[in-house]
Design an enzyme around this catalytic site. Structure first.
Site, short mmCIF file in Angstrom:
data_model
loop_
_atom_site.label_atom_id
_atom_site.label_comp_id
_atom_site.label_asym_id
_atom_site.label_seq_id
_atom_site.Cartn_x
_atom_site.Cartn_y
_atom_site.Cartn_z
N CYS A 26 0.84 -1.20 0.00
CA CYS A 26 0.00 0.00 0.00
C CYS A 26 0.88 1.25 0.00
O CYS A 26 1.92 1.27 0.66
CB CYS A 26 -0.91 0.01 1.22
SG CYS A 26 -1.92 -1.47 1.41
N GLU A 283 -6.10 -8.50 12.13
CA GLU A 283 -6.14 -7.10 11.73
C GLU A 283 -7.59 -6.64 11.64
O GLU A 283 -8.40 -7.27 10.96
CB GLU A 283 -5.44 -6.95 10.39
CG GLU A 283 -5.30 -5.53 9.91
CD GLU A 283 -4.46 -5.45 8.65
OE1 GLU A 283 -3.25 -5.34 8.77
OE2 GLU A 283 -5.03 -5.53 7.55
N SER A 309 -5.39 -2.35 11.35
CA SER A 309 -4.63 -2.22 10.12
C SER A 309 -3.85 -0.92 10.18
O SER A 309 -4.23 0.02 10.88
CB SER A 309 -5.58 -2.20 8.93
OG SER A 309 -5.01 -1.54 7.84
#
Length: 396
Positions: A26, A283, A309
């Site tokens: 990400c 998560e 997360s």
């Protein structure tokens, strides 16, 4: 938004298809990139490891350089000096938290770094994190922390080296004599680093905050600590009081949030998701994403003995220790109880009288889950809580 009826199936599908082009992790300061940048700070990775884009010539060259360096270290006649424990020591752990504060890393970094410190034999207590935070300015504000800056922007602006060089100007906070896998010290690595875009990486004098982007909270609700990513909190939520809405699992919380059980002014409590109660710490992106998507990000807080997360934003407080499964105060909260949060005072408090809490404890029995796996059962029996790095106990 889709769950709340504010987005069509077609719009959701378009976002799914367009949001994540290409490969790599990400593009914000989520858990993967947070730990990548901390690996640079600890000296166990090459410069640029945390910021160079995937699938680019620069990244491919870095892979080749890393491979060559591994061979050089093995072939060194004094190769023992390159043992991981000789590099990843107390100075490396300290430097990791310094960069973590400067860049507002994922709250997961606290869990990972505490565990790494224990494995490395470094005596590092969670209370030291606030001490470091008080001496490090938050100079790089990166998505998802109320920012449109991404990791490629940080790379273009000078990378982690530029961040460390700027932080080191405060003097004494960064261990510049710490060794790295490339054979140079951190000081030697960053000596020529410069901030190429002060709009992306700020100076100490123009910092987003004079203190770091993570905070450890304490109080009767978190006697051993809890973690909040202050870099992602709106100013209006730094001090907050609200009424508890309790859920005993992430699944319960998701159903409750979607079912509009949570209103503005509430504090969502998700428990039995800690290392022992999970078991493990899955998560929890969905509850925080739902709160933000429903427009409650600046009016609802969330606390949990689990973890989030790296995409978490808002007043999301994780790693509450002791956890519910070991009889922590979070297990005694009831719907409607007032919970107080004060990030600046490092406070997480359950505003219920001592006598009432003692009465609740007399009748308290922790919720036990069916654990079909023998290995997970052993894990649950041996694991410590998040404030101790969720490390397995070697002594009973």
């Amino acid at each position: 938004k889709h769950a709340d009826g504010k987005m069509s199936d077609e719009e959701l599908y378009e976002i799914e298809c367009e949001a994540c082009p290409s490969g790599g992790s990400c593009s914000g300061m989520f858990t993967a990139n947070s730990m990548n940048t901390l690996c640079e700070a600890m000296g166990v990775a090459l410069p640029g490891n945390g910021t160079v884009l995937a699938m680019t010539p620069e990244r491919i060259e870095m892979v080749k350089t890393a491979a060559r360096r591994i061979v050089e270290m093995v072939m060194d006649e004094n190769s023992a000096k390159w043992n991981m424990r000789n590099i990843l020591n107390d100075k490396a752990v300290h430097n990791a938290f310094v960069v973590d504060m400067a860049m507002g890393g994922s709250s997961n970094t606290v869990l990972h770094m505490l565990s790494i410190a224990k494995e490395a034999g470094v005596d590092f207590d969670i209370t030291q994190i606030n001490t470091i935070s008080e001496n490090v300015a938050h100079i790089a504000k990166i998505s998802p922390s109320l920012s449109t800056v991404h990791m490629d922007d940080i790379n273009r602006a000078g990378g982690v080296n530029a961040v460390m060089k700027e932080v080191s100007r405060r003097g004494g906070i960064l261990h510049t004599d710490a060794m790295t896998v490339t054979g140079e010290t951190i000081g030697e690595r960053i000596k020529d680093a410069v901030i190429k875009d002060p709009n992306i990486i700020h100076t100490n004098e123009n910092a987003y905050s004079p203190v770091g982007g993570l905070s450890i909270l304490f109080g009767n609700l978190a006697e051993e600590g809890a973690v909040v990513k202050t870099a992602g909190i709106a100013p209006s939520m730094r001090q907050f009081k609200g009424k508890a809405v309790c859920f005993n699992s992430q699944q319960e919380a998701i159903a409750g949030i979607v079912g509009h059980k949570v209103k503005a002014g509430d504090v969502v409590v998700i428990r039995y998701e800690g290392p022992k109660g999970g078991p493990g710490m899955q998560e929890m992106l969905a509850p925080t994403a739902l709160i933000m998507g429903m427009g409650l990000g600046e009016s609802v807080a969330l606390i949990t003995d689990g973890r989030f997360s790296g995409a978490t934003r808002g007043a999301s407080i994780g790693h509450v220790s002791p956890e519910a499964a070991e009889g922590g105060m979070i297990a005694l909260i009831e719907d409607g109880d007032e919970i107080e949060l004060d990030v600046d005072k490092h406070l997480l408090q359950l505003n219920v009288g001592y006598d009432v809490l003692e009465q609740r404890r007399l009748h308290f029995k922790p919720i036990t889950k069916e654990i079909p796996s023998k290995w997970l059962k052993r894990y649950s029996l041996l694991v410590s809580n998040a404030s101790n790095g969720a490390a397995l106990k070697t002594e009973l």
